[in-house]
Design an enzyme around this catalytic site. Structure first.
Site, PDB file in Angstrom:
ATOM      1  N   GLY A 185       0.841  -1.187   0.000  1.00 44.91           N
ATOM      2  CA  GLY A 185       0.000   0.000   0.000  1.00 44.91           C
ATOM      3  C   GLY A 185       0.874   1.233   0.000  1.00 44.91           C
ATOM      4  O   GLY A 185       2.093   1.134   0.147  1.00 44.91           O
ATOM      5  N   GLY A 188       3.294   5.484   4.481  1.00 43.57           N
ATOM      6  CA  GLY A 188       2.671   6.156   5.621  1.00 43.57           C
ATOM      7  C   GLY A 188       1.345   5.582   6.049  1.00 43.57           C
ATOM      8  O   GLY A 188       0.611   6.198   6.815  1.00 43.57           O
ATOM      9  N   GLU A 404     -15.808  10.377  -9.232  1.00 45.50           N
ATOM     10  CA  GLU A 404     -15.675   9.924 -10.618  1.00 45.50           C
ATOM     11  C   GLU A 404     -14.874   8.639 -10.708  1.00 45.50           C
ATOM     12  O   GLU A 404     -15.175   7.754 -11.506  1.00 45.50           O
ATOM     13  CB  GLU A 404     -15.025  11.011 -11.489  1.00 45.50           C
ATOM     14  CG  GLU A 404     -15.828  12.308 -11.607  1.00 45.50           C
ATOM     15  CD  GLU A 404     -17.264  12.088 -12.069  1.00 45.50           C
ATOM     16  OE1 GLU A 404     -17.542  11.093 -12.773  1.00 45.50           O
ATOM     17  OE2 GLU A 404     -18.124  12.924 -11.708  1.00 45.50           O
ATOM     18  N   ASP A 481     -27.074  11.215 -10.877  1.00 42.05           N
ATOM     19  CA  ASP A 481     -26.857   9.781 -10.704  1.00 42.05           C
ATOM     20  C   ASP A 481     -28.083   9.129 -10.071  1.00 42.05           C
ATOM     21  O   ASP A 481     -28.523   8.063 -10.480  1.00 42.05           O
ATOM     22  CB  ASP A 481     -25.663   9.537  -9.758  1.00 42.05           C
ATOM     23  CG  ASP A 481     -24.361  10.050 -10.333  1.00 42.05           C
ATOM     24  OD1 ASP A 481     -24.299  10.274 -11.563  1.00 42.05           O
ATOM     25  OD2 ASP A 481     -23.418  10.227  -9.545  1.00 42.05           O
TER      26      ASP A 481
HETATM   27  P1  ADP Z   1       4.512   2.752   6.379  1.00 39.51           P
HETATM   28  O1  ADP Z   1       5.400   1.700   6.961  1.00 39.51           O
HETATM   29  O2  ADP Z   1       3.278   2.190   5.759  1.00 39.51           O
HETATM   30  O3  ADP Z   1       5.199   3.716   5.480  1.00 39.51           O
HETATM   31  P2  ADP Z   1       4.446   3.706   9.092  1.00 39.51           P
HETATM   32  O4  ADP Z   1       4.046   2.485   9.829  1.00 39.51           O
HETATM   33  O5  ADP Z   1       5.893   4.039   9.088  1.00 39.51           O
HETATM   34  O6  ADP Z   1       3.944   3.638   7.595  1.00 39.51           O
HETATM   35  O7  ADP Z   1       3.590   4.938   9.643  1.00 39.51           O
HETATM   36  C1  ADP Z   1       4.191   6.070  10.200  1.00 39.51           C
HETATM   37  C2  ADP Z   1       3.403   6.569  11.403  1.00 39.51           C
HETATM   38  O8  ADP Z   1       2.117   7.056  11.014  1.00 39.51           O
HETATM   39  C3  ADP Z   1       3.105   5.500  12.424  1.00 39.51           C
HETATM   40  O9  ADP Z   1       4.155   5.339  13.305  1.00 39.51           O
HETATM   41  C4  ADP Z   1       1.855   6.038  13.101  1.00 39.51           C
HETATM   42  O10 ADP Z   1       2.162   7.011  14.046  1.00 39.51           O
HETATM   43  C5  ADP Z   1       1.132   6.714  11.967  1.00 39.51           C
HETATM   44  N1  ADP Z   1       0.159   5.788  11.343  1.00 39.51           N
HETATM   45  C6  ADP Z   1       0.178   5.379  10.063  1.00 39.51           C
HETATM   46  N2  ADP Z   1      -0.835   4.543   9.812  1.00 39.51           N
HETATM   47  C7  ADP Z   1      -1.512   4.396  10.976  1.00 39.51           C
HETATM   48  C8  ADP Z   1      -2.653   3.625  11.369  1.00 39.51           C
HETATM   49  N3  ADP Z   1      -3.305   2.846  10.503  1.00 39.51           N
HETATM   50  N4  ADP Z   1      -3.061   3.713  12.662  1.00 39.51           N
HETATM   51  C9  ADP Z   1      -2.416   4.490  13.529  1.00 39.51           C
HETATM   52  N5  ADP Z   1      -1.331   5.220  13.223  1.00 39.51           N
HETATM   53  C10 ADP Z   1      -0.872   5.197  11.961  1.00 39.51           C
HETATM   54 ZN    ZN Z   2     -21.761  10.824 -10.477  1.00 41.02          ZN
END
Ligand code: ADP
Ligand code: ZN
Length: 568
Positions: A185, A188, A404, A481
């Site tokens: 995915g 972040g 969309e 729609d």
């Molecule tokens: P990725 O590894 O997908 O790049 P991270 O795990 O490093 O993302 O996310 C960075 C920070 O963002 C986490 O440490 C947390 O603080 C916050 N965060 C991201 N996604 C979530 C989530 N689903 N629930 C709670 N905090 C999240």
């Molecule tokens: Zn529409």
């Protein structure tokens, strides 16, 4: 990523050097206290004023009187000094390293640090160096309650906890325990967080590495690092190994890099070598599953794949709640409203928005974090996102794009015979915010199922808005729609005698007709939501593409969505 480690490393060396210098300076400073001669010292001892003496090899010795004042005197260098001081009830400590050797140590460390620094700068690291990669191997304190993700992902994670804790339970039934889990995915979205929480919940050590760490200049180093890493995990018995940015080693093979090939082979063979009783799970993260070598995704390898898309409205509410904990948020702040404003924000972005707001509030020495602080932080976040227009307009663009993209996505999956010609979010002169244009095939008849799919496609825009912004925030943009879907459902019942619950013929009863048409609408709406949620990552991608480009062609939509069809 590698660059980041080098930076961290350089900072450490620098900090160490500074620390040493500071230490020596402080040491000297503390020695710059009162200077007395040996006679005076002896008098003070006799007078019972001295509480502590520090013996050492240097020319001067330091001592403290009962009031806590420090002073220095000449080192008499007599064997019996300690004995006589102890007899007086004075605390005696011995300095293991004299100031001279301390300076020498600082010098050596500085020289050594500089040498290593130089090497790192040249991009040459000691071949068997394992400093960076295995840094984290403690049991994390992170728990699942700190992760706000969709239910499916959490369910998979909970299963894994049980695999790690009691692998024998599954092997007794002949079940093959998943060893490799791929989290995919956008950045972040909490992939690292999930892996760490998994280790935390299972109570096992967490080994975090970055794919780029394995790709070295020396052939064979990556492979040997992989083996070292797995050996350590095995020694721990149960563990979670997390490989971030696995694409660095797991890209489709192109025969250009022997080193990567060897590293990948080492990884694959380590993973095939797991014994049944071992509770070791390898998690890997990527934001591009399509670039990975198929060999990685085969059975017995990363055969569990968990999609971690951008959070939807409900998840954003949860994420905000998680990160609002421990922050004095004002009563006037509504987290659900904030969630509705932050479509397409990743978890990391939401977290840093609240953090930014907390910093702003702290700067004002405020009682609590107010709406204004959060708005301010929101603006700061948006600036970082390279917005082209103002806040209100930008939100409308986002909503339109998601809407969309929803039509286009459902058309792609539910009406495979239709051609999507173009999807656009450029407002038209007729007042439409955007459009998704599809050409229907020429047909004499339509099946009941196909008509239901048409209703779903028509309602997908509204469904998209509800998923992203919550049911209170849906817009007036779906008026046409709804009209279209309502007309179609009515014709299905009244003209073609199609009823949702099995067969029916012509209905003479008006109330029954209305009820049946209503049911068709409901079914179509549910179906639209199911498709959007089922292909959430693809939908996000298309939305982002639209935001970046304003309009996309049929080929681009296909390229954006087709990849999903392969992996789902
Ligand atoms: P990725 O590894 O997908 O790049 P991270 O795990 O490093 O993302 O996310 C960075 C920070 O963002 C986490 O440490 C947390 O603080 C916050 N965060 C991201 N996604 C979530 C989530 N689903 N629930 C709670 N905090 C999240
Ligand atoms: Zn529409």
């Amino acid at each position: 990523m590698r660059a980041r480690y080098e930076k961290v490393f350089r900072l450490c060396v620098l900090a160490l050097m500074l620390g040493m210098i500071l230490f020596v300076v402080l040491q000297n400073q503390s020695q710059a206290v009162e200077e007395i001669d040996y006679q005076t010292f002896l008098q003070r001892v006799k007078a019972g004023q001295v509480s502590q003496v520090q013996l050492g090899e240097g020319a001067k010795l330091t001592a403290k009187d009962k009031a806590g004042n420090r002073f220095r005197f000449d080192n008499p260098r007599i064997e019996t000094l300690k004995h006589s001081l102890l007899l007086q009830g004075i605390t005696v400590t011995e300095q293991v390293i004299g100031p001279g050797s301390l300076a020498l140590l600082a010098f050596l460390l500085t020289v050594g640090g500089l040498a290593v620094w130089g090497k790192v700068r040249q991009g040459v690291r000691a071949p068997v160096g394992k400093s960076v990669m295995e840094s984290e191997k403690t049991v994390p304190t992170t728990r699942f309650e700190q992760v706000a993700a969709n239910e499916e992902a959490m369910e998979s994670l909970r299963d894994l906890v049980s695999f790690i804790r009691s692998p024998e339970k599954y092997s007794r039934y002949g079940a093959r325990i998943p060893r490799g889990v791929l989290l995919y995915g956008p950045p972040g979205t909490g992939k690292t967080l999930m892996a760490r929480a998994l280790a935390g919940e299972a109570g096992v050590p967490f080994f975090a590495v970055n794919g780029a760490d394995f790709v070295e200049m020396y052939v064979g180093v990556g492979a040997s690092r992989v083996r070292t890493l797995f050996a350590k995990a095995r020694k721990a018995g149960s563990a979670v190994i997390f490989i971030d940015e696995i694409d660095a080693i797991g890209k489709k093979r192109d025969n250009t890099s022997d080193e990567r090939e060897q590293t990948l082979n080492a990884l694959l063979s380590e993973m095939s070598g797991f014994r049944e009783q071992e509770g070791i799970i390898v998690m890997a993260a990527t934001n591009r599953i399509d670039t990975l070598d198929e060999a990685l995704l085969r059975a017995g390898r990363f055969d569990r794949q968990i999609e971690v898309p951008l959070p939807g409205y409900e998840e954003r509410v949860k994420i905000l709640q998680v990160h609002a904990q421990g922050k004095p948020i004002d009563e006037g702040v509504s987290l659900p409203a904030l969630a509705a404003q932050t479509a397409l924000f990743s978890g990391a972005r939401l977290e840093s928005m609240l953090n930014e707001a907390a910093i702003i509030a702290a700067k004002r020495n405020a009682q609590s974090i107010t709406r204004e602080d959060i708005d301010h932080a929101y603006d700061v976040m948006l600036c970082g996102m390279d917005r082209r227009s103002g806040f209100g307009l930008e939100r409308e663009r986002e909503l339109t794009a998601a809407h969309e993209a929803g039509h286009a996505l459902t058309t792609f999956f539910l009406l495979p015979d239709s051609h999507i010609r173009k999807v656009s979010i450029v407002p038209s002169s007729k007042g439409a915010a955007g459009y998704s244009m599809a050409i229907q095939p020429e047909k004499m008849f339509h099946s009941k199922q196909e008509l239901l799919h048409h209703i779903a496609v028509a309602l997908a825009g509204r469904a998209a808005e509800e998923i992203l912004y919550g049911s209170d925030m849906v817009s007036t943009g779906a008026a046409n729609d709804l009209e279209k879907a309502a007309a179609l459902s009515r014709r299905m019942v009244c003209e073609w005698g199609m009823l949702p619950d099995g067969d029916g013929l012509y209905l003479f009863n008006q109330a029954k007709r209305d009820e049946a048409a209503q049911q068709w609408l409901q079914l179509g709406y549910e179906l639209a939501k199911k498709v959007l949620l089922g292909y959430r990552a693809a939908w996000n991608r298309l939305t982002l593409l639209l935001l970046a480009r304003d309009a996309v062609s049929e080929e681009e939509v296909k390229a954006c969505l087709a990849q999903e069809a392969r992996y789902s």
